[in-house]
Design a protein around this motif. Structure first.
Motif, PDB file in Angstrom:
ATOM      1  N   GLU A  22      10.672   6.504  18.439  1.00 23.51           N
ATOM      2  CA  GLU A  22      11.380   5.895  17.320  1.00 23.51           C
ATOM      3  C   GLU A  22      11.006   4.432  17.238  1.00 23.51           C
ATOM      4  OE1 GLU A  22      15.872   6.339  16.259  1.00 23.51           O
ATOM      5  OE2 GLU A  22      15.687   4.668  17.680  1.00 23.51           O
ATOM      6  N   SER A  23      10.865   3.938  16.029  1.00 25.76           N
ATOM      7  CA  SER A  23      10.574   2.530  15.823  1.00 25.76           C
ATOM      8  C   SER A  23      11.318   2.060  14.586  1.00 25.76           C
ATOM      9  CB  SER A  23       9.069   2.315  15.636  1.00 25.76           C
ATOM     10  OG  SER A  23       8.775   0.936  15.524  1.00 25.76           O
ATOM     11  N   PHE A  24      11.477   0.763  14.480  1.00 22.79           N
ATOM     12  CA  PHE A  24      12.119   0.163  13.323  1.00 22.79           C
ATOM     13  C   PHE A  24      11.122  -0.774  12.661  1.00 22.79           C
ATOM     14  CE2 PHE A  24      14.536  -3.190  11.237  1.00 22.79           C
ATOM     15  CZ  PHE A  24      15.347  -2.418  10.413  1.00 22.79           C
ATOM     16  N   ILE A  25      10.886  -0.586  11.374  1.00 25.02           N
ATOM     17  CA  ILE A  25       9.993  -1.454  10.612  1.00 25.02           C
ATOM     18  C   ILE A  25      10.870  -2.294   9.691  1.00 25.02           C
ATOM     19  CG2 ILE A  25       8.089  -1.567   8.970  1.00 25.02           C
ATOM     20  CD1 ILE A  25       7.198   1.172  10.060  1.00 25.02           C
ATOM     21  N   PRO A  26      10.889  -3.594   9.902  1.00 29.01           N
ATOM     22  CA  PRO A  26      11.787  -4.442   9.113  1.00 29.01           C
ATOM     23  C   PRO A  26      11.354  -4.566   7.660  1.00 29.01           C
ATOM     24  CG  PRO A  26      10.420  -5.776  10.558  1.00 29.01           C
ATOM     25  CD  PRO A  26      10.127  -4.343  10.892  1.00 29.01           C
ATOM     26  N   ASN A  27      12.342  -4.772   6.799  1.00 28.34           N
ATOM     27  CA  ASN A  27      12.067  -4.981   5.376  1.00 28.34           C
ATOM     28  C   ASN A  27      11.128  -6.153   5.152  1.00 28.34           C
ATOM     29  OD1 ASN A  27      13.376  -2.881   4.090  1.00 28.34           O
ATOM     30  ND2 ASN A  27      15.296  -3.982   3.899  1.00 28.34           N
ATOM     31  N   LYS A  28      11.162  -7.125   6.061  1.00 23.29           N
ATOM     32  CA  LYS A  28      10.285  -8.286   5.946  1.00 23.29           C
ATOM     33  C   LYS A  28       8.827  -7.830   5.854  1.00 23.29           C
ATOM     34  CE  LYS A  28       9.410 -10.727   9.635  1.00 23.29           C
ATOM     35  NZ  LYS A  28       9.569 -11.620  10.796  1.00 23.29           N
ATOM     36  N   LEU A  29       8.429  -6.903   6.719  1.00 19.42           N
ATOM     37  CA  LEU A  29       7.060  -6.396   6.689  1.00 19.42           C
ATOM     38  C   LEU A  29       6.826  -5.542   5.448  1.00 19.42           C
ATOM     39  CD1 LEU A  29       4.258  -5.914   7.846  1.00 19.42           C
ATOM     40  CD2 LEU A  29       5.215  -4.086   9.237  1.00 19.42           C
ATOM     41  N   VAL A  30       7.760  -4.653   5.148  1.00 18.39           N
ATOM     42  CA  VAL A  30       7.608  -3.799   3.969  1.00 18.39           C
ATOM     43  C   VAL A  30       7.586  -4.671   2.716  1.00 18.39           C
ATOM     44  CG1 VAL A  30       8.631  -1.925   2.620  1.00 18.39           C
ATOM     45  CG2 VAL A  30       8.640  -1.817   5.117  1.00 18.39           C
ATOM     46  N   GLY A  31       8.420  -5.705   2.684  1.00 19.13           N
ATOM     47  CA  GLY A  31       8.430  -6.631   1.557  1.00 19.13           C
ATOM     48  C   GLY A  31       7.103  -7.338   1.388  1.00 19.13           C
ATOM     49  N   ARG A  32       6.489  -7.739   2.498  1.00 23.22           N
ATOM     50  CA  ARG A  32       5.165  -8.374   2.429  1.00 23.22           C
ATOM     51  C   ARG A  32       4.131  -7.390   1.909  1.00 23.22           C
ATOM     52  NH1 ARG A  32       4.696 -10.504   8.209  1.00 23.22           N
ATOM     53  NH2 ARG A  32       2.487 -10.341   7.756  1.00 23.22           N
ATOM     54  N   LEU A  33       4.249  -6.138   2.304  1.00 22.79           N
ATOM     55  CA  LEU A  33       3.330  -5.123   1.782  1.00 22.79           C
ATOM     56  C   LEU A  33       3.523  -4.948   0.282  1.00 22.79           C
ATOM     57  CD1 LEU A  33       3.648  -2.485   4.620  1.00 22.79           C
ATOM     58  CD2 LEU A  33       1.626  -3.817   4.086  1.00 22.79           C
ATOM     59  N   ILE A  34       4.779  -4.926  -0.164  1.00 16.14           N
ATOM     60  CA  ILE A  34       5.070  -4.788  -1.592  1.00 16.14           C
ATOM     61  C   ILE A  34       4.501  -5.980  -2.351  1.00 16.14           C
ATOM     62  CG2 ILE A  34       6.909  -4.774  -3.330  1.00 16.14           C
ATOM     63  CD1 ILE A  34       8.636  -3.270  -1.241  1.00 16.14           C
ATOM     64  N   ASN A  35       4.737  -7.180  -1.856  1.00 21.53           N
ATOM     65  CA  ASN A  35       4.265  -8.387  -2.531  1.00 21.53           C
ATOM     66  C   ASN A  35       2.748  -8.469  -2.592  1.00 21.53           C
ATOM     67  OD1 ASN A  35       6.865  -9.228  -3.000  1.00 21.53           O
ATOM     68  ND2 ASN A  35       6.972 -10.450  -1.128  1.00 21.53           N
TER      69      ASN A  35
END
Length: 183
Positions: free
Chosen positions: A155-168
């Motif tokens: 199990e791992s947790f991927i923070p929104n910060k990283l996902v947000g950077r991917l979106i941006n």
């Protein structure tokens, strides 16, 4: 001439160039590497030398019939990192031919009619994603395809910060994270 003694070396400054795309992918790779390391620690012995097929990650509360760009990215990175860890991996989306079109040359397909129908695999890596307020919890398992026995999990947790950077950076569109929940 050895690199240390080359007269031209003193003329150039050593530098490492990374694009924002490489950095973002590396960040996601780090989360996947940690998850694979966790899985390796709790792995039951793999009895055969057969390859592992990696499927797309799906949302926990979905019908398991669709994914998004994060699910695609996770499966691609898992395939690459499993290979780096020394596991035999299988890319079952590769066709038996190269399709040449005005848009490019392609040897992969998502059309099951273009793929081999008798792929020999022993194991499959499956994964689920759960959306939380501040990120995504990712669960991954390696399962024996015949017995359905779970051989490793993590199990791992991927923070929104990283996902947000991917979106941006337009690697993932914000609309890819809209899920419909029915009651």
């Amino acid at each position: 001439m050895h690199e240390e003694t080359s007269p031209h070396n003193s003329m150039f400054q050593k530098a490492t160039f990374t694009s924002s795309t490489e950095t973002l992918t590396s960040d996601l790779n780090g989360y996947v590497r940690k998850l694979i390391a966790e899985m390796a620690q709790n792995m039951d012995s793999i009895e055969s030398v057969g390859p592992i097929a990696v499927t797309n990650f799906v949302f926990t509360n979905s019908d398991y019939q669709s994914t998004n760009k994060l699910g695609y990215a996770l499966s691609d990175i898992f395939m690459m990192e499993l290979h780096r860890f020394g596991f035999k991996t299988l890319d079952f989306k590769v066709t038996d031919y190269i399709r040449i079109t005005p848009q490019g040359d392609f040897a992969m397909s998502r059309d099951y009619l273009e793929l081999q129908n008798d792929i020999s695999i022993d194991y499959v890596l499956v994964g689920k994603m759960t959306d939380y307020n501040n990120g995504y919890v990712v669960h991954a398992r390696i399962v024996d395809i015949n017995s359905k026995k779970v051989l490793a999990s993590g199990e791992s947790f991927i923070p929104n910060k990283l996902v947000g950077r991917l979106i941006n950076n337009k690697h993932i569109q914000k609309t890819d994270f809209t899920i419909k929940v029915t009651s």
